[in-house]
Design a protein around this motif. Structure first.
Motif, PDB file in Angstrom:
ATOM      1  N   SER A   1     -19.653  30.241   5.495  1.00 36.40           N
ATOM      2  CA  SER A   1     -20.329  30.610   4.361  1.00 36.40           C
ATOM      3  C   SER A   1     -21.633  31.274   4.208  1.00 36.40           C
ATOM      4  CB  SER A   1     -20.690  29.153   3.390  1.00 36.40           C
ATOM      5  OG  SER A   1     -21.531  28.234   4.243  1.00 36.40           O
ATOM      6  N   VAL A   2     -22.157  32.133   3.212  1.00 38.98           N
ATOM      7  CA  VAL A   2     -23.271  32.793   3.201  1.00 38.98           C
ATOM      8  C   VAL A   2     -23.932  32.053   2.054  1.00 38.98           C
ATOM      9  CG1 VAL A   2     -24.376  34.876   2.834  1.00 38.98           C
ATOM     10  CG2 VAL A   2     -22.035  34.653   4.032  1.00 38.98           C
ATOM     11  N   VAL A   3     -25.236  31.525   2.068  1.00 32.30           N
ATOM     12  CA  VAL A   3     -26.048  31.040   1.265  1.00 32.30           C
ATOM     13  C   VAL A   3     -27.277  32.027   0.844  1.00 32.30           C
ATOM     14  CG1 VAL A   3     -27.239  29.314   0.317  1.00 32.30           C
ATOM     15  CG2 VAL A   3     -25.425  28.877   1.838  1.00 32.30           C
ATOM     16  N   GLY A   4     -27.351  32.592  -0.464  1.00 32.27           N
ATOM     17  CA  GLY A   4     -28.328  33.325  -0.799  1.00 32.27           C
ATOM     18  C   GLY A   4     -29.179  32.545  -2.090  1.00 32.27           C
TER      19      GLY A   4
ATOM     20  N   MET B   1     -39.075  27.136   0.446  1.00 27.15           N
ATOM     21  CA  MET B   1     -37.682  27.536   0.735  1.00 27.15           C
ATOM     22  C   MET B   1     -36.585  26.491   0.942  1.00 27.15           C
ATOM     23  SD  MET B   1     -38.318  30.620   0.275  1.00 27.15           S
ATOM     24  CE  MET B   1     -36.800  31.471   0.548  1.00 27.15           C
ATOM     25  N   TRP B   2     -35.405  26.723   0.628  1.00 23.05           N
ATOM     26  CA  TRP B   2     -34.324  25.777   0.552  1.00 23.05           C
ATOM     27  C   TRP B   2     -33.588  25.811   2.003  1.00 23.05           C
ATOM     28  CZ3 TRP B   2     -33.790  22.177  -2.959  1.00 23.05           C
ATOM     29  CH2 TRP B   2     -34.180  22.350  -4.225  1.00 23.05           C
TER      30      TRP B   2
ATOM     31  N   LEU C   1     -25.240  28.774  -8.785  1.00 19.07           N
ATOM     32  CA  LEU C   1     -25.916  27.773  -8.960  1.00 19.07           C
ATOM     33  C   LEU C   1     -27.177  27.639  -9.835  1.00 19.07           C
ATOM     34  CD1 LEU C   1     -26.253  26.685  -5.173  1.00 19.07           C
ATOM     35  CD2 LEU C   1     -24.468  26.056  -6.504  1.00 19.07           C
ATOM     36  N   TRP C   2     -27.217  26.919 -10.597  1.00 26.65           N
ATOM     37  CA  TRP C   2     -28.201  26.736 -11.347  1.00 26.65           C
ATOM     38  C   TRP C   2     -29.019  25.193 -11.249  1.00 26.65           C
ATOM     39  CZ3 TRP C   2     -24.018  29.101 -12.874  1.00 26.65           C
ATOM     40  CH2 TRP C   2     -23.943  30.341 -13.544  1.00 26.65           C
ATOM     41  N   HIS C   3     -30.209  25.096 -11.478  1.00 22.95           N
ATOM     42  CA  HIS C   3     -30.898  23.815 -11.330  1.00 22.95           C
ATOM     43  C   HIS C   3     -31.682  23.436 -12.425  1.00 22.95           C
ATOM     44  CE1 HIS C   3     -33.898  25.859  -8.499  1.00 22.95           C
ATOM     45  NE2 HIS C   3     -33.754  26.677  -9.505  1.00 22.95           N
TER      46      HIS C   3
ATOM     47  N   ARG D   1     -30.554  29.400  -9.737  1.00 25.41           N
ATOM     48  CA  ARG D   1     -31.301  28.758  -8.420  1.00 25.41           C
ATOM     49  C   ARG D   1     -30.661  29.892  -7.013  1.00 25.41           C
ATOM     50  NH1 ARG D   1     -30.560  23.192  -4.854  1.00 25.41           N
ATOM     51  NH2 ARG D   1     -29.912  23.992  -2.859  1.00 25.41           N
ATOM     52  N   GLY D   2     -29.183  30.342  -7.171  1.00 28.24           N
ATOM     53  CA  GLY D   2     -28.703  31.075  -6.291  1.00 28.24           C
ATOM     54  C   GLY D   2     -27.348  31.146  -6.146  1.00 28.24           C
TER      55      GLY D   2
END
Length: 229
Positions: free
Chosen positions: A61-64, A150-151, A33-35, A48-49
């Motif tokens: 899913s795993v989000v970083g 933090m997201w 991901l880019w923002h 972004r992550g």
């Protein structure tokens, strides 16, 4: 009519199994991901992550992701004050080796109003390949600073719908009413034999074909000769 009802029900069951088989494939999916926080026609993307989906079937899913720096929060607030959109670029890499880019956006004020909570939805086709990646946020719309940097990201994986289920009960009742009307002589039917009874002939043929497919020993003898009992 009971035989017709059983044949139609059998066809619906087979259709359901075929549609369900489209969901049997499993694999993994990785999103980078880019923002962008600028409001110009050409977005300036920064990283972004990542999101890793270990099983597309279960959606696990795993989000970083990186937290927002204060300059980024200020840019997000500026976007919100000008009714701008926060833009995201996602590059999906699948277990088949394909890399597919996607662009999506959400009103910046919704992210501020939800304290940086968003939803990343990934739509897959029947081969478990991504066809759409979208971002949304529950809001409400706000131009104030969020309580956190933090997201909070929820990831949803969706498959295509199987389509509507035919209303067989209504259709069969209609056929019964038409048959009863013809028996009472209320409606004169000048159609040909096939035109009048196709709804009985077709299910019967399908039933015979399905019975043959499920009973291979009933097939022809060697050399193409088929013995009738």
């Amino acid at each position: 009519m009971r035989v017709l009802y059983l044949c139609i029900s059998l066809l619906i069951s087979i259709s359901s199994l075929v549609c369900g088989s489209e969901l049997d494939y499993d694999g993994w999916l990785h999103l980078r991901l880019w923002h962008a926080f600028n409001d110009e026609a050409e977005p300036i993307f920064i990283e972004r992550g990542n999101i890793t989906i270990s099983s597309v079937r279960s959606g696990a899913s795993v989000v970083g992701q990186n937290g927002l720096l204060q300059p980024h929060i200020n840019e997000l607030k500026n976007l919100a004050r000008n009714s701008g959109k926060y833009r995201v670029k996602a590059v999906a890499r699948t277990s088949s080796g394909n890399e597919i880019p996607f662009l999506t956006s959400v009103p910046a004020c919704y992210l501020l109003g939800s304290d940086l909570e968003d939803v990343i939805t990934i739509w897959l086709d029947s081969a478990a390949e991504p066809i759409v990646v979208s971002i949304s946020s529950p809001g409400p719309c706000s131009t104030e600073s969020p309580f956190t940097n933090m997201w909070t990201t929820n990831v949803i994986v969706k498959y295509p719908d199987g389509g509507p289920v035919p209303d067989t009960a209504t259709y069969i009742r209609k056929l019964e009413r038409e048959r009863e009307a013809r028996e009472r002589g209320e409606a004169k039917d000048n159609r040909s034999f096939l035109a009048r009874y196709w709804m009985y002939i077709v299910p019967a043929l399908i039933f015979v074909v399905l019975s043959s497919a499920t009973n291979p020993e009933a097939g022809g003898a060697p050399g193409g000769y088929t013995q009738r009992q």
